[in-house]
Write a protein that holds these residues in place. Structure first.
Motif, mmCIF file in Angstrom:
data_model
loop_
_atom_site.group_PDB
_atom_site.id
_atom_site.type_symbol
_atom_site.label_atom_id
_atom_site.label_comp_id
_atom_site.label_asym_id
_atom_site.label_seq_id
_atom_site.Cartn_x
_atom_site.Cartn_y
_atom_site.Cartn_z
ATOM 1 N N GLU A 127 0.853 -1.194 0.000
ATOM 2 C CA GLU A 127 0.000 0.000 0.000
ATOM 3 C C GLU A 127 0.879 1.231 0.000
ATOM 4 O O GLU A 127 2.047 1.173 0.410
ATOM 5 N N GLY A 197 -0.275 0.804 -9.156
ATOM 6 C CA GLY A 197 -1.226 -0.296 -9.156
ATOM 7 C C GLY A 197 -1.674 -0.762 -7.791
ATOM 8 O O GLY A 197 -2.564 -1.609 -7.690
ATOM 9 N N VAL A 198 -1.086 -0.227 -6.723
ATOM 10 C CA VAL A 198 -1.443 -0.658 -5.366
ATOM 11 C C VAL A 198 -2.408 0.353 -4.756
ATOM 12 O O VAL A 198 -2.519 1.487 -5.221
ATOM 13 N N PRO A 199 -3.135 -0.019 -3.693
ATOM 14 C CA PRO A 199 -4.026 0.929 -3.031
ATOM 15 C C PRO A 199 -3.281 2.146 -2.495
ATOM 16 O O PRO A 199 -2.167 2.026 -1.978
ATOM 17 N N ALA A 220 -6.590 11.156 -5.189
ATOM 18 C CA ALA A 220 -7.254 9.923 -4.771
ATOM 19 C C ALA A 220 -8.141 9.372 -5.886
ATOM 20 O O ALA A 220 -8.205 8.158 -6.096
ATOM 21 N N ALA A 223 -5.991 7.686 -8.697
ATOM 22 C CA ALA A 223 -5.350 6.416 -8.352
ATOM 23 C C ALA A 223 -6.282 5.270 -8.718
ATOM 24 O O ALA A 223 -7.509 5.402 -8.693
ATOM 25 N N ALA A 224 -5.703 4.139 -9.074
ATOM 26 C CA ALA A 224 -6.517 2.980 -9.441
ATOM 27 C C ALA A 224 -7.393 2.528 -8.275
ATOM 28 O O ALA A 224 -8.532 2.088 -8.477
ATOM 29 N N ALA A 225 -6.857 2.632 -7.066
ATOM 30 C CA ALA A 225 -7.616 2.290 -5.859
ATOM 31 C C ALA A 225 -7.262 3.315 -4.796
ATOM 32 O O ALA A 225 -6.381 3.088 -3.971
ATOM 33 N N GLY A 226 -7.929 4.469 -4.847
ATOM 34 C CA GLY A 226 -7.568 5.588 -3.981
ATOM 35 C C GLY A 226 -8.566 5.840 -2.873
ATOM 36 O O GLY A 226 -9.764 5.596 -3.028
ATOM 37 N N ASP A 227 -8.064 6.354 -1.758
ATOM 38 C CA ASP A 227 -8.871 6.742 -0.603
ATOM 39 C C ASP A 227 -8.371 8.102 -0.135
ATOM 40 O O ASP A 227 -7.171 8.405 -0.251
#
Length: 265
Positions: A127, A197-199, A220, A223-227
């Motif tokens: 991450e 590619g990672v969160p 965010a 990003a491919a997997a953003g928070d």
């Protein structure tokens, strides 16, 4: 927390330093094979303004902080380094320490280094945490950055965070700071984050004038997997002034919620 050990890192003529807390965290004690935390500072500073966060995260698993070449009293390189150079140095430091899996946490310009490292070795970085990321394209001038940093120091930081940053700037010196400043200003974080590619957790202090809410939300979203998360009432050096809230946000994001942390800030 675990005992802190210090080791020199050398790679292709560059010198830095690694600060490690190994083996005494709760995750290790409970037999979990949790990825390590690796903390990366921004321009002009060092591991010292990450130390409170390092202490708390080290309660949960192995934790490392890195002083990059030219910063924190390490030798000044003989040439300008790119963001990619710093990313490669971080990965070499992880090789030296035997870190095969980690959550990489960068602050300010350190977010740029962290993104490049995650793009290079996504299998090693589980991450990515970007605290106070730079540089917002709407603020891509040295004058604007200087104004925002001055505002932050004057109104939103503690005396201890300002003291750490100021003394680290003095140790870095104006020559190396100004050598690397154009590198920071030119790096297109808003474009490169799409290749991660990672969160990704984008984290800011709610009063941070450097990393605005809109800018962080854009990152965010790209990003491919953003928070995206905020720490209320804190400025740019949120990991020092809002340490407990930052540590809890990182642990929750990394899938390790519910751990008891000793509050430091």
């Amino acid at each position: 927390m675990a005992d802190l050990t210090v080791s020199d890192v050398r790679w292709q003529g560059l010198s830095g330093r690694m600060y490690a807390s190994r083996g005494a965290g709760k995750a290790r004690a409970e037999g979990e094979a949790a990825p390590a935390f690796v903390l990366v500072h921004g321009i002009g500073v060092s591991h010292r303004y990450l130390f409170r966060l390092h202490q708390l995260l080290a309660e949960t698993t192995d934790t490392y902080s890195i002083d990059l070449p030219g910063f924190g009293g390490t030798p000044k390189p003989g040439r300008r380094l790119s963001v990619g150079d710093y990313a490669d140095f971080i990965l070499a430091a992880l090789d030296q320490a035997g870190v095969t899996s980690c959550v990489l946490v960068g602050h300010s310009m350190g977010t740029q280094f962290a993104v490049e490292a995650a793009i290079r070795q996504p299998d090693r970085i589980t991450e990515l945490v970007l605290m106070g990321p730079v540089v917002d394209p709407r603020r891509r001038s040295v004058t604007r950055q200087a104004l925002d940093l001055t505002t932050d120091c004057a109104f939103f930081e503690s005396a201890s965070s300002n003291l750490i940053v100021l003394t680290d700037y003095l140790r870095c010196g104006p020559r190396w700071y100004l050598t690397e400043l154009p590198v920071m200003m030119a790096y297109p974080l808003e474009e490169r984050i799409g290749d991660v590619g990672v969160p990704v957790l984008v984290l800011r202090g709610a009063k941070d004038p450097v990393a605005s809410r809109d800018w962080c939300q854009v990152l965010a979203a790209r990003a491919a997997a953003g928070d995206f998360r905020e720490v209320p009432g804190r400025g740019h050096v949120v990991q020092h002034t809002g340490t407990t809230a930052v540590a809890r946000a990182i642990l929750d994001f990394a899938g390790r919620p519910g751990r008891t942390l000793e509050a430091t800030a």
